[in-house]
Design an enzyme around this catalytic site. Sequence first.
Site, PDB file in Angstrom:
ATOM      1  CB  SER A   1     -79.927 -39.675 -23.190  1.00  0.00           C
ATOM      2  OG  SER A   1     -79.030 -40.666 -22.289  1.00  0.00           O
TER       3      SER A   1
ATOM      4  CE1 TYR B   1     -76.264 -41.717 -27.435  1.00  0.00           C
ATOM      5  CE2 TYR B   1     -76.252 -41.318 -24.896  1.00  0.00           C
ATOM      6  CZ  TYR B   1     -76.666 -42.086 -26.231  1.00  0.00           C
ATOM      7  OH  TYR B   1     -77.871 -41.891 -26.104  1.00  0.00           O
TER       8      TYR B   1
ATOM      9  CE  LYS C   1     -79.221 -39.482 -28.312  1.00  0.00           C
ATOM     10  NZ  LYS C   1     -80.331 -40.307 -29.057  1.00  0.00           N
TER      11      LYS C   1
HETATM   12  P1  NAD Z   1     -79.718 -48.637 -31.781  1.00  0.00           P
HETATM   13  O1  NAD Z   1     -78.869 -48.859 -32.080  1.00  0.00           O
HETATM   14  O2  NAD Z   1     -80.541 -50.352 -31.572  1.00  0.00           O
HETATM   15  O3  NAD Z   1     -81.262 -48.174 -32.563  1.00  0.00           O
HETATM   16  C1  NAD Z   1     -80.932 -47.307 -34.070  1.00  0.00           C
HETATM   17  C2  NAD Z   1     -80.680 -47.390 -34.965  1.00  0.00           C
HETATM   18  O4  NAD Z   1     -81.007 -46.600 -35.965  1.00  0.00           O
HETATM   19  C3  NAD Z   1     -80.208 -49.550 -35.180  1.00  0.00           C
HETATM   20  O5  NAD Z   1     -81.614 -49.294 -36.220  1.00  0.00           O
HETATM   21  C4  NAD Z   1     -79.463 -48.067 -36.867  1.00  0.00           C
HETATM   22  O6  NAD Z   1     -78.893 -48.936 -37.983  1.00  0.00           O
HETATM   23  C5  NAD Z   1     -80.013 -46.809 -36.787  1.00  0.00           C
HETATM   24  N1  NAD Z   1     -79.104 -45.677 -37.609  1.00  0.00           N
HETATM   25  C6  NAD Z   1     -78.226 -45.639 -36.812  1.00  0.00           C
HETATM   26  N2  NAD Z   1     -77.910 -44.216 -37.296  1.00  0.00           N
HETATM   27  C7  NAD Z   1     -79.023 -44.435 -38.296  1.00  0.00           C
HETATM   28  C8  NAD Z   1     -78.634 -43.396 -39.846  1.00  0.00           C
HETATM   29  N3  NAD Z   1     -77.978 -42.465 -39.820  1.00  0.00           N
HETATM   30  N4  NAD Z   1     -79.743 -43.554 -40.351  1.00  0.00           N
HETATM   31  C9  NAD Z   1     -80.926 -44.559 -40.577  1.00  0.00           C
HETATM   32  N5  NAD Z   1     -80.552 -45.620 -39.452  1.00  0.00           N
HETATM   33  C10 NAD Z   1     -79.419 -45.580 -38.748  1.00  0.00           C
HETATM   34  O7  NAD Z   1     -80.315 -48.003 -30.309  1.00  0.00           O
HETATM   35  P2  NAD Z   1     -81.750 -48.235 -28.983  1.00  0.00           P
HETATM   36  O8  NAD Z   1     -81.279 -48.881 -28.022  1.00  0.00           O
HETATM   37  O9  NAD Z   1     -82.656 -48.651 -30.263  1.00  0.00           O
HETATM   38  O10 NAD Z   1     -81.277 -46.576 -29.052  1.00  0.00           O
HETATM   39  C11 NAD Z   1     -82.305 -45.871 -29.511  1.00  0.00           C
HETATM   40  C12 NAD Z   1     -82.198 -44.514 -29.854  1.00  0.00           C
HETATM   41  O11 NAD Z   1     -82.275 -44.512 -28.206  1.00  0.00           O
HETATM   42  C13 NAD Z   1     -81.085 -43.204 -30.320  1.00  0.00           C
HETATM   43  O12 NAD Z   1     -80.962 -42.344 -30.124  1.00  0.00           O
HETATM   44  C14 NAD Z   1     -80.580 -44.072 -28.819  1.00  0.00           C
HETATM   45  O13 NAD Z   1     -79.413 -42.934 -29.070  1.00  0.00           O
HETATM   46  C15 NAD Z   1     -81.803 -43.583 -28.284  1.00  0.00           C
HETATM   47  N6  NAD Z   1     -81.116 -44.126 -26.604  1.00  0.00           N
HETATM   48  C16 NAD Z   1     -81.050 -45.227 -25.913  1.00  0.00           C
HETATM   49  C17 NAD Z   1     -80.439 -45.856 -25.035  1.00  0.00           C
HETATM   50  C18 NAD Z   1     -80.570 -47.281 -24.243  1.00  0.00           C
HETATM   51  O14 NAD Z   1     -79.419 -47.492 -23.940  1.00  0.00           O
HETATM   52  N7  NAD Z   1     -80.676 -47.675 -25.347  1.00  0.00           N
HETATM   53  C19 NAD Z   1     -80.800 -44.472 -24.008  1.00  0.00           C
HETATM   54  C20 NAD Z   1     -80.972 -43.749 -24.068  1.00  0.00           C
HETATM   55  C21 NAD Z   1     -81.649 -43.339 -25.826  1.00  0.00           C
HETATM   56  C1  WQD Z   2     -75.350 -49.770 -16.027  1.00  0.00           C
HETATM   57  C2  WQD Z   2     -74.669 -49.672 -14.260  1.00  0.00           C
HETATM   58  C3  WQD Z   2     -72.216 -49.260 -14.534  1.00  0.00           C
HETATM   59  C4  WQD Z   2     -71.130 -52.821 -17.282  1.00  0.00           C
HETATM   60  C5  WQD Z   2     -75.517 -45.888 -20.539  1.00  0.00           C
HETATM   61  C6  WQD Z   2     -74.871 -44.767 -21.243  1.00  0.00           C
HETATM   62  C7  WQD Z   2     -76.657 -43.860 -21.308  1.00  0.00           C
HETATM   63  C8  WQD Z   2     -77.794 -44.632 -22.182  1.00  0.00           C
HETATM   64  C9  WQD Z   2     -77.780 -45.689 -21.116  1.00  0.00           C
HETATM   65  C10 WQD Z   2     -78.365 -43.855 -23.972  1.00  0.00           C
HETATM   66  C11 WQD Z   2     -73.188 -48.582 -14.189  1.00  0.00           C
HETATM   67  C12 WQD Z   2     -72.320 -50.603 -14.237  1.00  0.00           C
HETATM   68  C13 WQD Z   2     -71.487 -52.400 -16.153  1.00  0.00           C
HETATM   69  C14 WQD Z   2     -71.259 -53.496 -16.791  1.00  0.00           C
HETATM   70  C15 WQD Z   2     -70.389 -52.295 -14.540  1.00  0.00           C
HETATM   71  N1  WQD Z   2     -77.163 -44.893 -22.912  1.00  0.00           N
HETATM   72  N2  WQD Z   2     -72.067 -51.791 -14.792  1.00  0.00           N
HETATM   73  N3  WQD Z   2     -70.481 -53.724 -15.351  1.00  0.00           N
HETATM   74  O1  WQD Z   2     -73.358 -45.936 -17.875  1.00  0.00           O
HETATM   75  O2  WQD Z   2     -76.210 -45.900 -16.582  1.00  0.00           O
HETATM   76  O3  WQD Z   2     -75.810 -45.151 -18.723  1.00  0.00           O
HETATM   77  O4  WQD Z   2     -76.786 -46.413 -21.233  1.00  0.00           O
HETATM   78  O5  WQD Z   2     -78.149 -42.925 -23.835  1.00  0.00           O
HETATM   79  O6  WQD Z   2     -76.342 -42.470 -21.902  1.00  0.00           O
HETATM   80  O7  WQD Z   2     -74.281 -43.550 -21.077  1.00  0.00           O
HETATM   81  O8  WQD Z   2     -75.343 -47.337 -18.382  1.00  0.00           O
HETATM   82  O9  WQD Z   2     -76.002 -50.374 -18.117  1.00  0.00           O
HETATM   83  O10 WQD Z   2     -73.241 -49.728 -18.606  1.00  0.00           O
HETATM   84  O11 WQD Z   2     -74.120 -49.048 -16.362  1.00  0.00           O
HETATM   85  O12 WQD Z   2     -70.653 -52.579 -13.445  1.00  0.00           O
HETATM   86  O13 WQD Z   2     -70.002 -54.552 -17.110  1.00  0.00           O
HETATM   87  O14 WQD Z   2     -74.232 -50.994 -13.992  1.00  0.00           O
HETATM   88  O15 WQD Z   2     -71.209 -49.178 -13.568  1.00  0.00           O
HETATM   89  O16 WQD Z   2     -73.178 -48.662 -12.835  1.00  0.00           O
HETATM   90  P1  WQD Z   2     -75.229 -46.534 -17.789  1.00  0.00           P
HETATM   91  P2  WQD Z   2     -74.590 -49.552 -18.104  1.00  0.00           P
END
Ligand code: NAD
Ligand code: WQD
Length: 337
Positions: free
Chosen positions: A124, A148, A152
């Site tokens: 991430s 979190y 990562k």
């Molecule tokens: P999500 O929660 O929709 O998907 C994660 C999946 O993993 C879910 O289906 C959950 O049931 C499964 N899971 C969790 N723990 C598990 C375990 N112990 N064993 C088996 N399955 C398990 O999330 P997402 O948004 O699809 O994110 C996928 C990956 O990408 C995550 O690792 C997340 O940290 C990373 N990521 C997400 C974002 C984002 O903003 N969505 C940003 C950067 C990184």
């Molecule tokens: C985006 C912008 C907020 C909600 C997060 C995780 C990051 C990654 C992606 C997993 C910011 C603003 C938000 C609201 C707002 N996830 N905001 N009102 O914070 O960039 O990243 O998700 O890896 O680790 O931290 O994403 O969508 O929460 O926020 O004004 O109700 O929107 O302040 O500027 P962020 P976000």
Amino acid sequence: MKVLVTGGAGYIGSHTVVLLIEAGHEVVVFDNFCNASKESIRRVEKIVNQKITVVEGDIRSREELQKVFDVHTIDAVIHFAGLKAVGESVEKPFIYYDNNVHGSTVLFEVMAKNACKSIIFSSSATVYGDPHTTPILENFPTSATNPYGRSKLMVEEILRDVYVSDSEWKIVLLRYFNPVGAHKSGTIGEDPNGIPNNLMPFIAQTAVGKREYLSVFGDDYDTPDGTGVRDYIHVVDLADAHVKAVEKISNFNEVMTINLGTGKGYSVLEMVKAFEKASGRRVPYKIAPRRAGDIATCFADPSYAKEILGWVATRGVDEMCEDGWRWQMSNPMGYKS
Ligand code: NAD
Ligand code: WQD
């Protein structure tokens, strides 16, 4: 290739499974459904018009993972499984380290035991902490401000150690910026539990009338309109990068760390405007105090992804909002609709 997709029932995983199958790969989904619905798999099956092999299991269980390798010869693993709520991770660090870090080490160990040494890991942009400048390059310093983000970083470091111990491993660390949007069909998308933490699902739920107004967290940042700037990336573009990474993984002879973003930043208010345009609805908002831990600006330099994977994001914010809106409109209660 035969690809094991951990977390394949989740938001990014489900979109990636669609693209993998459309590209002709075989997929085994491994998910414990702690943050996903079985309905997402049924919807994916409808899109690709075939049954998906799904194993319900937890990455922390050697036995459950081994059963997969007993039955399938896996060429590569795409590892999405993990917990992702920043605020929750601050309250429940043990759960995050257990699930995201311990779970990942169990997975890697079982992979090694079964001579499967190709992995793509969901990292991430959060690992860049508060970057000294933007756009962000892969060699920028890393840091974390919450469990979190630290989970990562730890898994990234563990995978680097794994490579040092055995250079047969092929490892790709994909650092996602802000994934949004949904599949064109409007049948799969992001389905957050309870009140969304992230901006786009909150905006979508406000537009559909589920929430009264959006709280904009801070309008006094050092950005053009004072609100936070992020690099929003369409989930289908993100999924496409995974297909490209899996297809190229055998060529890699070092741990690859790759940013996945568009290279463009949009403010909260710009996203509100884009969503209003796409949906034809108003998105009422109020300015609220800054959210703890937020930074002003974050966007990627995605040129390495282009060079290494031949990948660029092709979908702009209008398409992100249109597709996100179609999913929200057709499924106002998510997969329970
Ligand atoms: P999500 O929660 O929709 O998907 C994660 C999946 O993993 C879910 O289906 C959950 O049931 C499964 N899971 C969790 N723990 C598990 C375990 N112990 N064993 C088996 N399955 C398990 O999330 P997402 O948004 O699809 O994110 C996928 C990956 O990408 C995550 O690792 C997340 O940290 C990373 N990521 C997400 C974002 C984002 O903003 N969505 C940003 C950067 C990184
Ligand atoms: C985006 C912008 C907020 C909600 C997060 C995780 C990051 C990654 C992606 C997993 C910011 C603003 C938000 C609201 C707002 N996830 N905001 N009102 O914070 O960039 O990243 O998700 O890896 O680790 O931290 O994403 O969508 O929460 O926020 O004004 O109700 O929107 O302040 O500027 P962020 P976000």
